[in-house]
Design a protein around this motif. Structure first.
Motif, PDB file in Angstrom:
ATOM      1  N   MET A 152      19.728  48.509   2.104  1.00 43.87           N
ATOM      2  CA  MET A 152      20.432  49.282   1.081  1.00 43.87           C
ATOM      3  C   MET A 152      20.076  48.782  -0.315  1.00 43.87           C
ATOM      4  SD  MET A 152      22.271  51.795   0.296  1.00 43.87           S
ATOM      5  CE  MET A 152      22.688  52.273   1.943  1.00 43.87           C
TER       6      MET A 152
ATOM      7  N   PHE B  72      24.440  47.534  -7.307  1.00 44.03           N
ATOM      8  CA  PHE B  72      25.579  47.453  -6.407  1.00 44.03           C
ATOM      9  C   PHE B  72      26.636  46.609  -7.119  1.00 44.03           C
ATOM     10  CE2 PHE B  72      27.394  45.389  -2.477  1.00 44.03           C
ATOM     11  CZ  PHE B  72      27.924  46.538  -1.939  1.00 44.03           C
TER      12      PHE B  72
ATOM     13  N   ALA C 179      32.120  54.821  -4.093  1.00 41.09           N
ATOM     14  CA  ALA C 179      31.848  55.107  -2.684  1.00 41.09           C
ATOM     15  C   ALA C 179      32.547  54.062  -1.837  1.00 41.09           C
ATOM     16  CB  ALA C 179      30.352  55.094  -2.424  1.00 41.09           C
TER      17      ALA C 179
ATOM     18  N   ILE D  65      28.142  56.632   0.376  1.00 38.58           N
ATOM     19  CA  ILE D  65      26.975  55.930  -0.154  1.00 38.58           C
ATOM     20  C   ILE D  65      25.729  56.776   0.072  1.00 38.58           C
ATOM     21  CG2 ILE D  65      25.491  53.913   0.116  1.00 38.58           C
ATOM     22  CD1 ILE D  65      28.095  52.338   0.803  1.00 38.58           C
TER      23      ILE D  65
END
Length: 83
Positions: free
Chosen positions: A55, A66, A5, A11
């Motif tokens: 996030m 991540f 992404a 995302i």
């Protein structure tokens, strides 16, 4: 699962797909991440103002990580075709 992404919208799409794969509503994901349903909706719609801390909480609730890697040579438009 390994997905690429490069934009907030991408995302958001990945978050939505992961949430749906677990069979959760936005409210359930929000509860697990300590956020409101409205915040989850904004993330899934690609809100570019989402804080990194927010996030990371969502990714943790989805049992995702991540990763930062060197940018590949693929075009962003080709990534959008996946969704």
């Amino acid at each position: 699962m390994t997905d690429l992404a490069r934009t907030p919208k991408q995302i958001g799409n990945l978050v939505r797909r992961s949430r749906r794969k677990l069979g959760w509503t936005q409210t359930q994901l929000g509860d697990k991440a300590g956020l409101r349903q409205e915040t989850i909706s904004l993330i899934e719609s690609g809100n570019p103002a989402t804080k990194l801390e927010t996030m990371l909480a969502v990714l943790a609730a989805l049992d995702l990580e991540f990763h930062i890697t060197k940018r590949s040579k693929g075009q962003t438009s080709s990534i959008e075709d996946i969704f």
